[in-house]
Design a protein around this motif. Sequence first.
Motif, PDB file in Angstrom:
ATOM      1  N   CYS A 277       0.819  -1.214   0.000  1.00 48.96           N
ATOM      2  CA  CYS A 277       0.000   0.000   0.000  1.00 48.96           C
ATOM      3  C   CYS A 277       0.842   1.248   0.000  1.00 48.96           C
ATOM      4  O   CYS A 277       0.312   2.361   0.021  1.00 48.96           O
ATOM      5  CB  CYS A 277      -0.946   0.018   1.212  1.00 48.96           C
ATOM      6  SG  CYS A 277      -2.265  -1.204   1.081  1.00 48.96           S
TER       7      CYS A 277
ATOM      8  N   ARG B  29     -13.014   8.206  -9.000  1.00 48.92           N
ATOM      9  CA  ARG B  29     -12.625   8.550  -7.639  1.00 48.92           C
ATOM     10  C   ARG B  29     -13.179   9.925  -7.274  1.00 48.92           C
ATOM     11  O   ARG B  29     -13.380  10.774  -8.142  1.00 48.92           O
ATOM     12  CB  ARG B  29     -11.095   8.584  -7.503  1.00 48.92           C
ATOM     13  CG  ARG B  29     -10.388   7.267  -7.819  1.00 48.92           C
ATOM     14  CD  ARG B  29     -10.542   6.270  -6.688  1.00 48.92           C
ATOM     15  NE  ARG B  29      -9.775   5.047  -6.907  1.00 48.92           N
ATOM     16  CZ  ARG B  29     -10.235   3.965  -7.512  1.00 48.92           C
ATOM     17  NH1 ARG B  29     -11.475   3.957  -7.998  1.00 48.92           N
ATOM     18  NH2 ARG B  29      -9.479   2.886  -7.655  1.00 48.92           N
TER      19      ARG B  29
ATOM     20  N   ARG C  90      -8.887   5.203   2.905  1.00 50.04           N
ATOM     21  CA  ARG C  90      -8.037   4.622   1.879  1.00 50.04           C
ATOM     22  C   ARG C  90      -8.082   5.488   0.633  1.00 50.04           C
ATOM     23  O   ARG C  90      -9.111   5.591  -0.032  1.00 50.04           O
ATOM     24  CB  ARG C  90      -8.501   3.192   1.561  1.00 50.04           C
ATOM     25  CG  ARG C  90      -8.379   2.253   2.734  1.00 50.04           C
ATOM     26  CD  ARG C  90      -8.871   0.866   2.404  1.00 50.04           C
ATOM     27  NE  ARG C  90      -8.813  -0.020   3.559  1.00 50.04           N
ATOM     28  CZ  ARG C  90      -9.204  -1.282   3.570  1.00 50.04           C
ATOM     29  NH1 ARG C  90      -9.710  -1.816   2.443  1.00 50.04           N
ATOM     30  NH2 ARG C  90      -9.117  -2.010   4.663  1.00 50.04           N
ATOM     31  N   CYS C  91      -6.977   6.108   0.330  1.00 49.62           N
ATOM     32  CA  CYS C  91      -6.938   7.029  -0.806  1.00 49.62           C
ATOM     33  C   CYS C  91      -5.589   6.897  -1.492  1.00 49.62           C
ATOM     34  O   CYS C  91      -4.757   6.069  -1.108  1.00 49.62           O
ATOM     35  CB  CYS C  91      -7.182   8.468  -0.334  1.00 49.62           C
ATOM     36  SG  CYS C  91      -5.979   9.059   0.864  1.00 49.62           S
ATOM     37  N   ALA C  92      -5.378   7.693  -2.524  1.00 55.32           N
ATOM     38  CA  ALA C  92      -4.136   7.580  -3.280  1.00 55.32           C
ATOM     39  C   ALA C  92      -3.769   8.934  -3.876  1.00 55.32           C
ATOM     40  O   ALA C  92      -4.638   9.765  -4.159  1.00 55.32           O
ATOM     41  CB  ALA C  92      -4.268   6.527  -4.378  1.00 55.32           C
TER      42      ALA C  92
ATOM     43  N   TYR D   6      -2.204  10.732  -7.090  1.00 57.63           N
ATOM     44  CA  TYR D   6      -2.020  10.524  -8.518  1.00 57.63           C
ATOM     45  C   TYR D   6      -1.336  11.750  -9.129  1.00 57.63           C
ATOM     46  O   TYR D   6      -1.571  12.883  -8.695  1.00 57.63           O
ATOM     47  CB  TYR D   6      -3.359  10.316  -9.223  1.00 57.63           C
ATOM     48  CG  TYR D   6      -4.102   9.060  -8.840  1.00 57.63           C
ATOM     49  CD1 TYR D   6      -4.019   7.916  -9.630  1.00 57.63           C
ATOM     50  CD2 TYR D   6      -4.899   9.017  -7.698  1.00 57.63           C
ATOM     51  CE1 TYR D   6      -4.714   6.753  -9.291  1.00 57.63           C
ATOM     52  CE2 TYR D   6      -5.587   7.860  -7.351  1.00 57.63           C
ATOM     53  CZ  TYR D   6      -5.495   6.738  -8.146  1.00 57.63           C
ATOM     54  OH  TYR D   6      -6.173   5.593  -7.815  1.00 57.63           O
TER      55      TYR D   6
ATOM     56  N   LYS E  55      -0.647   6.632 -10.740  1.00 56.96           N
ATOM     57  CA  LYS E  55      -0.683   6.464  -9.282  1.00 56.96           C
ATOM     58  C   LYS E  55       0.731   6.541  -8.725  1.00 56.96           C
ATOM     59  O   LYS E  55       1.631   5.836  -9.177  1.00 56.96           O
ATOM     60  CB  LYS E  55      -1.334   5.145  -8.889  1.00 56.96           C
ATOM     61  CG  LYS E  55      -1.438   4.972  -7.362  1.00 56.96           C
ATOM     62  CD  LYS E  55      -2.014   3.632  -6.949  1.00 56.96           C
ATOM     63  CE  LYS E  55      -3.514   3.614  -7.082  1.00 56.96           C
ATOM     64  NZ  LYS E  55      -4.108   2.405  -6.422  1.00 56.96           N
TER      65      LYS E  55
ATOM     66  N   ASP F 113      -0.293   4.865  -2.436  1.00 47.77           N
ATOM     67  CA  ASP F 113      -1.504   4.620  -1.666  1.00 47.77           C
ATOM     68  C   ASP F 113      -1.290   5.125  -0.246  1.00 47.77           C
ATOM     69  O   ASP F 113      -0.203   4.963   0.324  1.00 47.77           O
ATOM     70  CB  ASP F 113      -1.830   3.125  -1.624  1.00 47.77           C
ATOM     71  CG  ASP F 113      -2.366   2.608  -2.936  1.00 47.77           C
ATOM     72  OD1 ASP F 113      -3.450   3.044  -3.340  1.00 47.77           O
ATOM     73  OD2 ASP F 113      -1.680   1.770  -3.552  1.00 47.77           O
TER      74      ASP F 113
ATOM     75  N   ASN G 244      -3.393   5.614   3.739  1.00 45.05           N
ATOM     76  CA  ASN G 244      -4.525   5.144   4.532  1.00 45.05           C
ATOM     77  C   ASN G 244      -4.606   5.970   5.814  1.00 45.05           C
ATOM     78  O   ASN G 244      -3.831   5.765   6.751  1.00 45.05           O
ATOM     79  CB  ASN G 244      -4.355   3.666   4.860  1.00 45.05           C
ATOM     80  CG  ASN G 244      -5.622   3.046   5.416  1.00 45.05           C
ATOM     81  OD1 ASN G 244      -6.632   3.727   5.597  1.00 45.05           O
ATOM     82  ND2 ASN G 244      -5.568   1.762   5.696  1.00 45.05           N
TER      83      ASN G 244
END
Length: 308
Positions: free
Chosen positions: A19, A164, A188-190, A192, A208, A211, A213
């Motif tokens: 992650c 998203r 939980r996100c990311a 980019y 991406k 990740d 959290n």
Amino acid sequence: MKALLLQFVFALTAVSVCCGQSVDAWSEKPVPSTSKQVAILEDKRLNESSGLALGVRDPSIFWTSNDSGGEPCVFAIDRSGKTRAKVRVRDAANFDWEDITSGKDYKGTPTLFIGDIGDNLFIRASIQVYQIPEPEISAAGKSVAETETAAPQIWRANYPDGRRNAESLLMHPQTRRLYVLTKSDDGRCALYAFPQTLQPNVSMVLEKVADLNFPTLIRAGKRPHDNCMTTGACFAPDGSRMVVSTYSSLYEWLLPKEKSLAEALKEAPVRIEPELLRQLEGVCYDSDSRTLWITSEHLPTPLIRIKR
């Protein structure tokens, strides 16, 4: 039993590494800081201030805009809370403007980037960012007439892994690369990245980077999962730090020059506990790359400075 326990620990470690986060838990204890309300924004039209950006042309000014459904306008505010400019973005629509960031274009011109990136219902095939030259502002004490930009440059993009929601737009001050940080109810996100070279008239595919959290956190006056939901983000002007706001906290990472952004974000951030706001939605650094400024949706709209 011991073998089973070891397998469980190994599985948790593998999940954490894949992650993109450190195996160390993020600290709930905040670092020492001092919040001070510097002003209340006088302009009642700014009733849903969503996003905050430090002026490049004039660093004594901040830029902000209203959330979805508001006019397609940006506002310049000074540190006394007075509006110094209201600028309508030509041919634009505020579908869901969630953040604003400042920087320079490839010619070195001070520039604003407005993130029309919100998608609570996950219905958007693409997001878009409006790029305009940072407008001139009125002199202090002078009346503020609404002005209009020239036609903006519009950059469109889509995620590589489905739709998203997002409320955070960032521009790295050295690379001038644009980034979007997504938002979710469970943390939980990311992060980019837009392509390094932006392409007009097409929907670019985002890359991406990492990740993340964000944890639940008990804080008086907030729900535990308020701490999970990302509402804004910013790079420091010297590129040494990155901050992310949630409804309850600020999280800050150091960005050493010898590490890539993805590597730096694997480390656990420090937590900063700001003054409790009804709906913290905008954060940016001051020109010293350390002092933080935040604002909130809903009237009265405070402008708060955070020092450490």
